[in-house]
Design an enzyme around this catalytic site. Sequence first.
Site, PDB file in Angstrom:
ATOM      1  N   GLU A  91       0.814  -1.203   0.000  1.00 24.44           N
ATOM      2  CA  GLU A  91       0.000   0.000   0.000  1.00 24.44           C
ATOM      3  C   GLU A  91       0.848   1.253   0.000  1.00 24.44           C
ATOM      4  OE1 GLU A  91      -3.937  -1.915   1.919  1.00 24.44           O
ATOM      5  OE2 GLU A  91      -2.866  -0.416   3.067  1.00 24.44           O
ATOM      6  N   CYS A 104       3.564   8.256   1.304  1.00 20.04           N
ATOM      7  CA  CYS A 104       4.120   7.237   2.198  1.00 20.04           C
ATOM      8  C   CYS A 104       4.309   5.962   1.370  1.00 20.04           C
ATOM      9  CB  CYS A 104       3.140   7.014   3.349  1.00 20.04           C
ATOM     10  SG  CYS A 104       3.709   5.804   4.528  1.00 20.04           S
ATOM     11  N   CYS A 111       7.287  -7.657   6.659  1.00 19.54           N
ATOM     12  CA  CYS A 111       8.522  -7.205   7.305  1.00 19.54           C
ATOM     13  C   CYS A 111       8.989  -8.307   8.244  1.00 19.54           C
ATOM     14  CB  CYS A 111       8.278  -5.925   8.100  1.00 19.54           C
ATOM     15  SG  CYS A 111       9.778  -5.292   8.901  1.00 19.54           S
ATOM     16  N   CYS A 115       8.102  -6.182  15.015  1.00 17.22           N
ATOM     17  CA  CYS A 115       7.743  -5.295  16.121  1.00 17.22           C
ATOM     18  C   CYS A 115       6.325  -5.690  16.552  1.00 17.22           C
ATOM     19  CB  CYS A 115       7.793  -3.838  15.684  1.00 17.22           C
ATOM     20  SG  CYS A 115       9.443  -3.361  15.109  1.00 17.22           S
ATOM     21  N   CYS A 118       2.946  -3.794  15.369  1.00 15.62           N
ATOM     22  CA  CYS A 118       2.856  -3.428  13.948  1.00 15.62           C
ATOM     23  C   CYS A 118       2.183  -4.528  13.158  1.00 15.62           C
ATOM     24  CB  CYS A 118       4.263  -3.164  13.406  1.00 15.62           C
ATOM     25  SG  CYS A 118       4.314  -2.917  11.626  1.00 15.62           S
ATOM     26  N   GLY A 185       7.204  -2.447   5.512  1.00 18.96           N
ATOM     27  CA  GLY A 185       8.575  -2.939   5.381  1.00 18.96           C
ATOM     28  C   GLY A 185       9.611  -2.065   6.045  1.00 18.96           C
ATOM     29  N   GLU A 186      10.806  -2.642   6.181  1.00 20.16           N
ATOM     30  CA  GLU A 186      11.942  -1.923   6.753  1.00 20.16           C
ATOM     31  C   GLU A 186      12.849  -1.514   5.582  1.00 20.16           C
ATOM     32  OE1 GLU A 186      13.325  -0.615   9.602  1.00 20.16           O
ATOM     33  OE2 GLU A 186      14.973  -0.177   8.228  1.00 20.16           O
ATOM     34  N   SER A 239      12.666   4.778  14.580  1.00 19.48           N
ATOM     35  CA  SER A 239      11.529   4.302  15.374  1.00 19.48           C
ATOM     36  C   SER A 239      12.031   3.850  16.735  1.00 19.48           C
ATOM     37  CB  SER A 239      10.849   3.141  14.648  1.00 19.48           C
ATOM     38  OG  SER A 239      10.249   3.617  13.467  1.00 19.48           O
ATOM     39  N   HIS A 241      10.365   4.145  20.205  1.00 23.50           N
ATOM     40  CA  HIS A 241       9.260   3.425  20.865  1.00 23.50           C
ATOM     41  C   HIS A 241       9.500   2.978  22.301  1.00 23.50           C
ATOM     42  CE1 HIS A 241       7.790   3.689  16.888  1.00 23.50           C
ATOM     43  NE2 HIS A 241       8.265   2.570  16.417  1.00 23.50           N
ATOM     44  N   ASN A 316      -2.260   2.909  16.452  1.00 22.40           N
ATOM     45  CA  ASN A 316      -3.421   2.641  15.596  1.00 22.40           C
ATOM     46  C   ASN A 316      -3.829   1.191  15.762  1.00 22.40           C
ATOM     47  OD1 ASN A 316      -4.265   4.940  14.031  1.00 22.40           O
ATOM     48  ND2 ASN A 316      -2.211   4.885  13.165  1.00 22.40           N
ATOM     49  N   CYS A 359      -1.190   4.708  10.162  1.00 28.02           N
ATOM     50  CA  CYS A 359       0.037   3.959  10.429  1.00 28.02           C
ATOM     51  C   CYS A 359      -0.241   2.573  10.952  1.00 28.02           C
ATOM     52  CB  CYS A 359       0.845   4.639  11.516  1.00 28.02           C
ATOM     53  SG  CYS A 359       1.508   6.156  11.015  1.00 28.02           S
TER      54      CYS A 359
HETATM   55  N1  SAH Z   1      10.026  -0.218   9.207  1.00 26.18           N
HETATM   56  C1  SAH Z   1      10.193   1.179   9.355  1.00 26.18           C
HETATM   57  C2  SAH Z   1       9.234   2.010   8.547  1.00 26.18           C
HETATM   58  C3  SAH Z   1       7.802   1.582   8.445  1.00 26.18           C
HETATM   59  S1  SAH Z   1       6.751   1.740   9.830  1.00 26.18           S
HETATM   60  C4  SAH Z   1      10.155   1.574  10.798  1.00 26.18           C
HETATM   61  O1  SAH Z   1       9.770   0.741  11.631  1.00 26.18           O
HETATM   62  O2  SAH Z   1      10.534   2.693  11.107  1.00 26.18           O
HETATM   63  C5  SAH Z   1       6.464   3.507   9.983  1.00 26.18           C
HETATM   64  C6  SAH Z   1       6.170   3.917  11.417  1.00 26.18           C
HETATM   65  O3  SAH Z   1       4.868   3.454  11.839  1.00 26.18           O
HETATM   66  C7  SAH Z   1       7.186   3.341  12.392  1.00 26.18           C
HETATM   67  O4  SAH Z   1       7.604   4.299  13.332  1.00 26.18           O
HETATM   68  C8  SAH Z   1       6.372   2.269  13.049  1.00 26.18           C
HETATM   69  O5  SAH Z   1       6.894   1.899  14.285  1.00 26.18           O
HETATM   70  C9  SAH Z   1       4.995   2.885  13.137  1.00 26.18           C
HETATM   71  N2  SAH Z   1       3.928   1.935  13.408  1.00 26.18           N
HETATM   72  C10 SAH Z   1       3.899   0.610  13.152  1.00 26.18           C
HETATM   73  N3  SAH Z   1       2.742   0.069  13.592  1.00 26.18           N
HETATM   74  C11 SAH Z   1       2.026   1.059  14.149  1.00 26.18           C
HETATM   75  C12 SAH Z   1       0.732   1.138  14.776  1.00 26.18           C
HETATM   76  N4  SAH Z   1      -0.037   0.068  14.877  1.00 26.18           N
HETATM   77  N5  SAH Z   1       0.327   2.332  15.234  1.00 26.18           N
HETATM   78  C13 SAH Z   1       1.086   3.423  15.092  1.00 26.18           C
HETATM   79  N6  SAH Z   1       2.300   3.420  14.490  1.00 26.18           N
HETATM   80  C14 SAH Z   1       2.771   2.252  14.033  1.00 26.18           C
HETATM   81 FE1  SF4 Z   2       8.886  -3.750  10.334  1.00 21.67          FE
HETATM   82 FE2  SF4 Z   2       8.748  -1.128  10.890  1.00 21.67          FE
HETATM   83 FE3  SF4 Z   2       6.643  -2.751  11.382  1.00 21.67          FE
HETATM   84 FE4  SF4 Z   2       8.859  -2.949  12.866  1.00 21.67          FE
HETATM   85  S1  SF4 Z   2       7.458  -1.186  12.735  1.00 21.67           S
HETATM   86  S2  SF4 Z   2       7.707  -4.681  11.991  1.00 21.67           S
HETATM   87  S3  SF4 Z   2      10.457  -2.539  11.370  1.00 21.67           S
HETATM   88  S4  SF4 Z   2       7.507  -2.242   9.379  1.00 21.67           S
END
Ligand code: SAH
Ligand code: SF4
Length: 382
Positions: A91, A104, A111, A115, A118, A185-186, A239, A241, A316, A359
């Site tokens: 997406e 975005c 991925c 995490c 996510c 993805g990362e 990221s 967290h 989210n 997100c």
């Molecule tokens: N993999 C990369 C980039 C993609 S995620 C990374 O982790 O940075 C983009 C952002 O959205 C990251 O900061 C991620 O931690 C955050 N994210 C992932 N799942 C989320 C959720 N359920 N609610 C809010 N932010 C989230």
């Molecule tokens: Fe991958 Fe980023 Fe999601 Fe972590 S937050 S699982 S690195 S997409």
Amino acid sequence: MPQNLLDFDLDGLIAWFGELGEKPFRARQVFHWVHQAGVADFAQMTDIAKSLREKLQQQAVVAPPAIGYAHTSADGTRKWLFDVGVANGIETVFIPEEDRGTLCVSSQVGCALECTFCSTGRQGFNRNLTVAEIIGQLWVAHHGLKTEPNRTEPNHSVPNHSVPNHGAAEISDRPVTNVVMMGMGEPLANFENVVTALGIMLDDHAYGLSRRRVTVSTSGLVPAMDRLAERCPVALAVSLHAPNDALRDQIVPINRKYPLRELMAACRRYLVHAPRDFITFEYVMLAGVNDAPEHARQLIELVREVPCKFNLIPFNPFPDSGYEKPRSETMRVFREILQDAGLVVTTRKTRGDDIDAACGQLAGKVADKSGRVMKRMHKETV
Ligand code: SAH
Ligand code: SF4
């Protein structure tokens, strides 16, 4: 198989044209047609010799990923689902604001970094996107939006086409002013393809975005952060967290490999090369997990030597996540502790909720677990 020209940066296209016996300036012309004019049909490239156009028609294509659907949210946020032949696809989200339009972009299908909060991470890893699939997201969005008259009208669906409509009236020359690699993805785990795609975004012969307007978001792959600084030092979001290793080990498992001390050192090294003089730290707020005043105080200590800004993201929710977003009062207290210490803090607005474009919802509602299972099987057999 015809060569997909979206897989090439300008140097790559020049080299491929060389193999065809064609001069570099011809490659530059075609590169302009593809990325600046958004033309996929070689027959429309009117200043290219007919013999070359015919050669290209036989041997090449300009093929972005196929659009599964495109949809606009009530707040103008646009989401595309691209079919890349595996899982639920990928997406891309466009967020229009008064002074900018941010796209975005996804870098992988799923991925591998798992995490816990996510939904992409829960889906497991499927595969890296190709250069054409990464830059193709920008190509479709940029040229599609440029020629689409009603792009900010609520709930306006566009037909299923992957070639922009050049008959329509132009709304804006530059709908996409900023790119954030914050989709699925990362990005730093798909390093070469992402760096090539970033190069095309920055190239004046293509999209000409400044390094400050292109952001890579990483969960903290330390060696790749150093390589990005050398190869293509765009703006960096990290990221975070969690403010300590014990908690971060749990929710961002890559921390077990690259703990916070190493991550902070990598951030400082990055800033020697970076176009912005700060790192953006993203911090997903998870109720009862990382949102206590003590966590905020630990964060202040942690980032003491890193010029930075904070972006607080309310979690989210997605089905069976096991997490909740904090109450707004909890978020306010947390934010004010950081601000009182002199840190710049923004709280991300949630956009596009009604189309699941927010997100962490980018894996779609029904996550395909097969990638995850395959990964487990792989782990068990090696
Ligand atoms: N993999 C990369 C980039 C993609 S995620 C990374 O982790 O940075 C983009 C952002 O959205 C990251 O900061 C991620 O931690 C955050 N994210 C992932 N799942 C989320 C959720 N359920 N609610 C809010 N932010 C989230
Ligand atoms: Fe991958 Fe980023 Fe999601 Fe972590 S937050 S699982 S690195 S997409």
